[in-house]
Enzyme design. Structure first.
Site, mmCIF file in Angstrom:
data_model
loop_
_atom_site.group_PDB
_atom_site.id
_atom_site.type_symbol
_atom_site.label_atom_id
_atom_site.label_comp_id
_atom_site.label_asym_id
_atom_site.label_seq_id
_atom_site.Cartn_x
_atom_site.Cartn_y
_atom_site.Cartn_z
ATOM 1 C CG HIS A 1 -1.844 1.141 1.326
ATOM 2 N ND1 HIS A 1 -3.159 1.076 0.929
ATOM 3 C CD2 HIS A 1 -1.650 2.407 1.748
ATOM 4 C CE1 HIS A 1 -3.727 2.261 1.116
ATOM 5 N NE2 HIS A 1 -2.834 3.092 1.622
ATOM 6 C CD GLU A 2 1.539 3.630 3.660
ATOM 7 O OE1 GLU A 2 1.735 4.713 3.067
ATOM 8 O OE2 GLU A 2 0.473 3.375 4.269
ATOM 9 C CG HIS B 1 0.281 6.240 -0.717
ATOM 10 N ND1 HIS B 1 -0.746 6.982 -1.256
ATOM 11 C CD2 HIS B 1 -0.282 5.537 0.303
ATOM 12 C CE1 HIS B 1 -1.870 6.729 -0.595
ATOM 13 N NE2 HIS B 1 -1.623 5.849 0.353
ATOM 14 C CD GLU C 1 -5.776 5.401 0.409
ATOM 15 O OE1 GLU C 1 -4.853 6.226 0.571
ATOM 16 O OE2 GLU C 1 -5.874 4.362 1.080
HETATM 17 ZN ZN ZN Z 1 -3.086 5.218 1.774
#
Ligand code: ZN
Length: 512
Positions: free
Chosen positions: A273-274, A277, A303
């Site tokens: 997830h990170e 980003h 996101e």
């Molecule tokens: Zn996030």
């Protein structure tokens, strides 16, 4: 950034503006580094001084950015801006700087100070009220937050809905008129899917809840994200309590993770997830460095990138066709006898639950929709703060069929309303899920081999497509402009529901 004008006078003004913006950016980046340090390595004794240091840097950055010199330069360059094609970098820079300048200057410093102080108090009270399960104690604080949120919105007159200026701060260009029907549609279409799945036999996910030593988890995650395209020469990963991504320059984009040795999912999926980003930030056009264009364009689009790598890629069967044998080799005692299918179903288990941050891919948006609806009702004056727990329980019962035994796992669970305004913080999560599916569908339409490549552990085609179509642009385009450019359509739920029905229909072997 390349300046195209032939006029030496305009060239000088743009250069001066870029230099001022660069200095603001330097101060903000230094503050970000102090924040990162605080969340990773700082000894607890450094807390008080760190708070002061951050406050000083943030004040200096704010003063520098709101300086009348920047306003004058923007005014003097306005006629030049109008001669530029809207799609040029310079036009985007002047437009985005103007927008941020308005945001920063319309709110008086006295109000910002009042809000900052209040939020610090509200956070302290919440941090104690949640474990104590005491909603009554936060009521006066939330009432004041609501009042201040309304006041903040009023510094931006001309809005249609009082939540619009608050939403606009995180998801520029989005508003209640667009989002309310979107969330309502989302909820109406999700509820029957969740209900149909709830009626199926429970998925056994016990294979994830075993002992998985920390270092092996970390090493496996690093191997995956390097293949995704995360550049460790321009970033690093450290441990923290609440994982996040941060950036000090386009050459230094860092991620953090958290490891639970008694559960495999936490570290692996938050790392992906990170990384999503971070790939966005690392992929921004290098010429945007030190300008307001050198960051993702909105919470929602940001996101979408974290969710795309975490869910569309990282929770796909194709991905695990390639990686599961490696994971089994890393954890032979834990997973050696667990089949791929069992593991894949475990990481995609759907189960209505009380806590948003633990929610699965399908029910997550129902948690967000509830918060969005409650925020609007509070801001509209249709719901009083003291009525919030009942309203919360009622929506959880109708949307998810669950009821929190007490406020701790209900209305007190999120930090958001105690760390900022009421309004504007939650919509980005669901926009991200919707946009992830919309962008991913478009990538596959352009390159139908992407899933096959993922099944071979190859991500370059997908990464290159994202970089070309989304990452490089940074904040150059608004969310709506970007979606239109990339997909040829406006924001749509269709790809998202196609994705959910296809994936979860197959997992639960039902027609959704
Ligand atoms: Zn996030």
């Amino acid at each position: 950034m390349k300046i195209t004008t032939q006029s030496p006078e305009i060239q000088k003004k743009v250069t001066t503006l870029l230099e001022l913006l660069g200095e603001v950016n330097d101060l903000q980046s230094a503050a970000a580094l102090l924040n990162w340090d605080q969340a990773t390595y700082m000894p607890s004794g450094g807390g008080a001084a760190r708070g002061r240091q951050l406050a000083t840097l943030e004040r200096l950055a704010h003063e520098k950015f709101t300086d009348v010199a920047i306003g004058q330069l923007l005014d003097q360059l306005e006629s030049y801006r109008q001669t530029l094609a809207p799609e040029t970098d310079e036009a985007a820079l002047l437009r985005e700087t103007r927008r941020r300048y308005e945001l920063a200057t319309r709110v008086p410093p006295s109000f910002t100070e009042k809000m900052t102080n209040h939020v610090a108090d509200a956070y302290e009270v919440w941090a104690k009220a949640r474990p104590a399960d005491d909603f009554a104690v936060v009521v006066p604080y939330l009432e004041k937050t609501l009042d201040l949120s309304r006041q903040l919105a009023d510094y931006f007159p001309g809005y249609q809905h009082i939540a619009d200026p608050l939403i606009d701060r995180n998801d520029y260009g989005m508003n209640v008129a667009t989002l309310r029907p979107l969330f309502s549609d989302l909820r109406t279409r999700l509820q029957p899917l969740v209900k149909a799945i709830s009626e199926q036999p429970q998925v056994d996910d016990s294979c994830l809840a075993q002992h998985f030593p920390e270092q092996q988890q970390l090493d496996f995650g690093v191997g995956v994200i390097q293949q995704f395209g995360y550049d460790f020469t321009r970033g690093r990963q450290d441990k923290t309590y609440h994982p996040f991504m941060t950036k000090f320059s386009l050459g230094d984009v860092r991620i953090t993770t958290r490891i639970r040795e008694d559960h495999l999912g936490e570290c692996l999926f938050s790392t992906m997830h990170e990384t999503g980003h971070a790939l966005y930030e690392q992929g921004i056009d290098a010429s945007f460095e030190r300008t307001p264009l050198a960051e993702g364009t909105s919470s929602g689009v940001h996101e979408s990138q974290s969710r795309l790598w975490e869910n569309q890629v990282g929770r796909s069967l194709d991905f695990w066709h390639h990686y599961y044998p490696q994971l089994q080799a890393t954890f032979p005692a834990q997973l050696g006898t667990v089949g791929l299918e069992t593991f894949y179903r475990a990481i995609n288990k759907v189960q209505p639950s009380l806590i948003r941050t633990d929610a699965d891919e399908l029910t997550y948006n129902l948690h967000v929709a509830i918060r969005f609806e409650l925020e609007l009702a509070l801001l509209e004056g249709k719901l009083a703060v003291k009525e919030l727990p009942d309203a919360w329980d009622e929506l959880y019962a109708t949307s998810l069929g669950v009821t929190a035994p007490s406020p701790r796992d209900g209305v007190l669970q999120d930090v958001h309303w105690f760390a900022g305004t009421i309004g504007g913080a939650f919509q980005g999560y669901s926009l991200g899920n919707i946009l992830a599916a919309q962008f991913y569908a478009q990538a596959i339409q352009a390159h139908p081999a992407i899933p096959t490549e993922i099944a071979e552990g190859q991500f370059a085609t997908l990464y290159d497509w994202l970089r070309e179509n989304i990452y490089q642009h940074g904040a150059k385009f608004t969310t709506a402009e970007l979606v239109q450019r990339v997909t040829g359509e406006s924001l749509s739920l269709t790809p998202y529901f196609d994705y959910l029905r296809g994936k979860f229909g197959a997992i639960y072997q039902i027609e959704l």
